[in-house]
Design an enzyme around this catalytic site. Structure first.
Site, PDB file in Angstrom:
ATOM      1  CE1 TYR A   1      -4.171  10.229   7.857  1.00 23.37           C
ATOM      2  CE2 TYR A   1      -3.669   8.466   6.325  1.00 23.37           C
ATOM      3  CZ  TYR A   1      -4.561   9.106   7.160  1.00 23.37           C
ATOM      4  OH  TYR A   1      -5.839   8.614   7.286  1.00 23.37           O
TER       5      TYR A   1
ATOM      6  CD  GLU B   1     -11.415   2.139   3.978  1.00 23.39           C
ATOM      7  OE1 GLU B   1     -10.351   1.973   4.608  1.00 23.39           O
ATOM      8  OE2 GLU B   1     -11.459   2.350   2.758  1.00 23.39           O
TER       9      GLU B   1
ATOM     10  CE1 TYR C   1      -3.322   2.892   0.489  1.00 22.21           C
ATOM     11  CE2 TYR C   1      -2.340   3.250   2.646  1.00 22.21           C
ATOM     12  CZ  TYR C   1      -3.188   3.654   1.638  1.00 22.21           C
ATOM     13  OH  TYR C   1      -3.904   4.823   1.774  1.00 22.21           O
TER      14      TYR C   1
ATOM     15  NE  ARG D   1      -9.318  12.015   6.216  1.00 24.33           N
ATOM     16  CZ  ARG D   1      -8.618  10.924   6.489  1.00 24.33           C
ATOM     17  NH1 ARG D   1      -9.030   9.730   6.039  1.00 24.33           N
ATOM     18  NH2 ARG D   1      -7.509  10.997   7.173  1.00 24.33           N
TER      19      ARG D   1
HETATM   20  C1  3EB Z   1      -7.628   6.237   5.988  1.00 26.77           C
HETATM   21  O1  3EB Z   1      -8.450   7.027   6.427  1.00 26.77           O
HETATM   22  C2  3EB Z   1      -8.128   4.868   5.675  1.00 26.77           C
HETATM   23  O2  3EB Z   1      -5.441   5.472  -0.065  1.00 26.77           O
HETATM   24  O3  3EB Z   1      -7.065   6.138  -1.371  1.00 26.77           O
HETATM   25  C3  3EB Z   1      -9.346   5.535   3.015  1.00 26.77           C
HETATM   26  C4  3EB Z   1      -9.731   6.112   1.808  1.00 26.77           C
HETATM   27  C5  3EB Z   1      -8.082   5.005   3.140  1.00 26.77           C
HETATM   28  C6  3EB Z   1      -8.845   6.176   0.736  1.00 26.77           C
HETATM   29  C7  3EB Z   1      -6.634   5.749  -0.261  1.00 26.77           C
HETATM   30  C8  3EB Z   1      -7.201   5.069   2.055  1.00 26.77           C
HETATM   31  C9  3EB Z   1      -7.581   5.648   0.863  1.00 26.77           C
HETATM   32  O4  3EB Z   1      -6.426   6.522   5.832  1.00 26.77           O
HETATM   33  C10 3EB Z   1      -7.633   4.346   4.398  1.00 26.77           C
END
Ligand code: 3EB
Length: 340
Positions: A204, A327, A144, A217
């Protein structure tokens, strides 16, 4: 205002096969679940449907009066009604001679951006990413995280918004198959929505990998006299940390709190009145034996008679952090207008 009409019709696979013969043809058909010998008009997500469910198809309908143009650009197969663009990428890792999943993702996204240029529908709204063996080690780095490297690089190289303004997305793990990406683009830039309870994913810290994930989001878009809400994959993350490792009940509750916060943020941005109980969701559960627990929390918190529960698609998938068990992603339409 039919000029930018877009809607989604969620049906069982059985009904989908019947409805697929209708005129006009839909812009796209995204099928959740395993369909051996899937017909070519189906973009399948090859994961197990959990619970009593059969595979479900989301038909994305664009302008009903516009003719659909079909083409391919590099690895992308696409369909467009002139207003909306639906694209589909499937790359067999064993055949592509890429160094790692990052390089493969970079190529896939390069072709995705070439498609936006070629079709001249410039704005990505929503991306669905399915990665084989998402949590496995790719030779020193989790797959990932490699994917995130290639994805972000491709956004930057194409001059696309890799941080603020990134599209809504999800990234799930499937057991086998190739790298599978679907996307929806439009003529107007979406309005991104962030969750005040969470650090933006594109910010992040590098403890989650050398390059941050590229998504907002949620995203809002004008669709005629309605607003579309695309909710990215949402999990039990507060700040940037996973909460409730090992506790699927608590992770589901936290995920629903995040959905609440996100819908409130979307409404504050767009002047719309979305609500969680009216979202069309997809629930991804890592361990099939957790599905009853996940659904009992959702029934209790959201309400069993809600559209959310009645229309929920529940799938087995790996989540992008190995400590995440569940999720949820979603879309919805509500009256409103973002741009005058
Ligand atoms: C998160 O909040 C959970 O890498 O496109 C959620 C939505 C998540 C999209 C992406 C990853 C992705 O980090 C993981």
């Amino acid at each position: 205002m039919t000029a930018s009409c877009l809607r989604v019709e969620r049906v069982s696979l059985v009904d989908g096969v019947r409805l697929a013969a209708r005129e006009p043809a839909p812009l796209a058909a995204l099928c959740y679940g395993q369909v051996p010998g899937a017909p070519p008009w189906l973009s399948t997500v090859d994961t197990r449907v959990l619970g009593a469910g059969d595979p479900v198809v989301d038909f994305w309908h664009g302008n009903t009066h516009a003719e659909i143009t079909v083409g391919s650009t590099g690895a992308v197969n696409w369909r467009s009604d002139g207003t909306w663009l639906w694209g589909s990428i499937e790359l067999d890792e064993t055949k592509a001679d890429a160094r790692d999943l990052g390089e493969l993702a970079e190529r896939a996204y390069r072709d995705l951006f070439r498609t936006l240029d070629a079709v001249r529908i410039p704005h990505l709204l929503r991306i669905w990413n399915y990665l084989p063996q998402i949590n496995a080690d790719g030779g020193g780095l989790e797959r990932y995280r490699q994917f995130n490297q290639g994805r972000q690089q491709a956004f930057v190289d194409a001059g696309q918004a890799a941080f603020d303004g990134a599209p809504a997305a999800c990234a799930l793990g499937v057991r086998e198959g190739g790298l599978c990406i679907r996307f929806l683009a439009g003529r107007q830039a979406p309005v991104p929505v962030e969750n005040p309870r969470q650090v933006s994913a594109y910010r992040y810290p590098d403890t989650y990998g050398p390059r941050a994930p590229t998504f907002s989001r949620a995203a809002l878009a004008d669709v005629g006299d309605e607003v579309a809400l695309f909710v990215s994959g949402t999990a039990s993350i507060v700040g940037h940390e996973t909460l409730h490792a090992g506790d699927v009940h608590a992770q589901t509750r936290e995920t629903l709190r995040n959905l609440d916060a996100l819908v409130a943020a979307a409404n504050a941005t767009g002047g719309t009145r979305f609500s969680v109980d009216a979202l069309d969701c997809v629930v991804y559960v890592r361990h099939p034996h957790d599905v009853a627990a996940v659904m009992s929390v959702i029934d209790e918190v959201v309400g069993a008679p809600s559209r959310f529960v009645r229309h929920a698609v529940v799938l087995q998938a790996d989540i992008c952090r190995s400590d995440l068990l569940v999720e949820i992603e979603a879309h919805a339409f509500a009256p409103g207008r973002l741009h005058a």
